[in-house]
Design a protein around this motif. Structure first.
Motif, PDB file in Angstrom:
ATOM      1  N   PHE A  52       0.815  -1.143   0.003  1.00 25.98           N
ATOM      2  CA  PHE A  52      -0.160   0.002  -0.083  1.00 25.98           C
ATOM      3  C   PHE A  52       0.781   1.283  -0.143  1.00 25.98           C
ATOM      4  O   PHE A  52       0.464   2.252  -0.216  1.00 25.98           O
ATOM      5  N   THR A  55       0.804   2.830  -3.473  1.00 28.29           N
ATOM      6  CA  THR A  55      -0.292   3.551  -3.756  1.00 28.29           C
ATOM      7  C   THR A  55      -0.517   4.688  -3.026  1.00 28.29           C
ATOM      8  O   THR A  55      -1.190   5.730  -3.753  1.00 28.29           O
ATOM      9  N   ALA A  56      -0.150   4.714  -1.850  1.00 27.39           N
ATOM     10  CA  ALA A  56      -0.227   6.039  -0.992  1.00 27.39           C
ATOM     11  C   ALA A  56       0.839   7.164  -1.387  1.00 27.39           C
ATOM     12  O   ALA A  56       0.284   8.127  -1.499  1.00 27.39           O
ATOM     13  N   ILE A  59      -0.289   9.651  -4.396  1.00 30.48           N
ATOM     14  CA  ILE A  59      -1.310  10.392  -4.052  1.00 30.48           C
ATOM     15  C   ILE A  59      -1.094  11.324  -3.003  1.00 30.48           C
ATOM     16  O   ILE A  59      -1.389  12.673  -2.956  1.00 30.48           O
ATOM     17  N   HIS A 141      -6.318   1.787   2.037  1.00 28.82           N
ATOM     18  CA  HIS A 141      -6.767   1.825   0.766  1.00 28.82           C
ATOM     19  C   HIS A 141      -6.413   3.180  -0.121  1.00 28.82           C
ATOM     20  O   HIS A 141      -6.556   4.319   0.908  1.00 28.82           O
ATOM     21  N   PRO A 142      -6.083   3.111  -1.265  1.00 30.65           N
ATOM     22  CA  PRO A 142      -5.871   4.348  -1.922  1.00 30.65           C
ATOM     23  C   PRO A 142      -6.843   5.309  -1.999  1.00 30.65           C
ATOM     24  O   PRO A 142      -6.784   6.604  -1.963  1.00 30.65           O
ATOM     25  N   THR A 145      -6.677   7.018   1.017  1.00 31.97           N
ATOM     26  CA  THR A 145      -5.621   7.950   1.315  1.00 31.97           C
ATOM     27  C   THR A 145      -5.902   9.470   0.494  1.00 31.97           C
ATOM     28  O   THR A 145      -5.708  10.488   1.124  1.00 31.97           O
ATOM     29  N   VAL A 261      -7.704  -4.639  -1.728  1.00 36.26           N
ATOM     30  CA  VAL A 261      -7.814  -3.436  -2.683  1.00 36.26           C
ATOM     31  C   VAL A 261      -9.471  -3.591  -3.081  1.00 36.26           C
ATOM     32  O   VAL A 261     -10.224  -2.591  -3.056  1.00 36.26           O
TER      33      VAL A 261
END
Length: 278
Positions: A52, A55-56, A59, A141-142, A145, A261
């Motif tokens: 994760f 993905t974080a 963002i 979870h993105p 975020t 996800v």
């Protein structure tokens, strides 16, 4: 030394990432030494959570630009609650009040993520971890975020803190969140004392208990005072604390990144799990 000071003062995001990675790695290795799971099991569990990070980071770094823009707008227009209080922005009282208000905002954000069903679907990804350790800190979870950083932008707009407050706040928050998720716990005596003001691993572990009403307690980010003030403070013995969330206790789902996800987009089915099944 002067070059180092200049580097850290002009690369706050990179500095925070370096500190974040160093602390997580150090605590993860320390957990390996005391964990009964063994290195292979520990690595398998952590690898899902650490995915994760990828993905974080994009963002977070992208939206941080908007936070800085809002912060500069607040400063230029003297906008925000902190500006209305007329504190001297370089005084210690200003920083204390600003820090406390920012922490209250984060408590509010956490409660919102639990109480609004559409947001809870994404936040429960964090709660779905069946074994809480330092790697659980990164299990976000993105979409959350994005939401979390959006709320931070809102708090900055409403409060109008100087950038120094934001930097100090983010550093304290990072360390507090990492420590709260470790396997290490304080003694009962130490927890009683430290927990009067701060969220400890003992208290945050209660928040990760798999069933209500404990899931909806101990929302505090750095300070535990908000839970005491607003009646969301609870304690639970270690042996009675079981991690996870009762709608998602399947190890096959929680042990694979892509499955985790997809959790928010699936139907929630609350199972009648009891401690005997765990």
């Amino acid at each position: 030394m002067a070059l180092l000071r200049h580097f850290f003062s002009t690369h706050e995001d990179l500095t925070q990432i370096i500190l974040y990675a160093t602390v997580i790695t150090s605590l993860w290795l320390a957990e390996v030494l005391v964990s009964a799971d063994g290195l292979r099991s520990k690595f398998r569990h952590s690898s899902v959570n650490l995915m994760f990070i990828f993905t974080a980071l994009p963002i977070q770094l992208l939206l941080t630009t908007f936070i800085i823009i809002v912060l500069k707008w607040d400063t230029f227009h003297h906008w925000g609650l902190l500006n209305l209080m007329h504190f001297h922005t370089h005084g210690i009282m200003y920083y204390i009040v600003a820090f406390v208000l920012m922490d209250l905002c984060e408590y509010t954000y956490h409660v919102i993520m639990h109480k609004i069903d559409a947001l809870w679907r994404f936040h429960l990804v964090h709660h779905s971890d069946l074994k809480v350790d330092v790697s659980t800190t990164t299990r976000e979870h993105p979409v959350e975020t994005f939401v979390r950083t959006g709320f931070l932008t809102l708090w900055v707009f409403l409060l109008g803190p100087v950038i120094g407050v934001l930097i100090i706040r983010q550093i304290f928050q990072t360390f507090a969140n990492i420590i709260a998720h470790t396997e290490f716990r304080l003694s009962d005596r130490a927890n009683k004392i430290v927990g009067l003001i701060f969220i400890t691993p003992n208290l945050h572990h209660v928040h990760h208990h798999y069933r209500l009403p404990y899931t909806d307690c101990n929302y505090g980010d750095v300070l535990s005072i908000w839970d005491r003030i607003f009646g969301t403070f609870k304690e639970l013995d270690r042996e009675d604390t079981h991690f996870g969330i009762d709608t998602h206790m399947d190890e096959d789902v929680n042990g694979k990144f892509l499955n985790v996800v997809k959790i928010p987009f699936q139907k929630l089915e609350r199972k009648n799990y009891t401690e005997d099944h765990l």
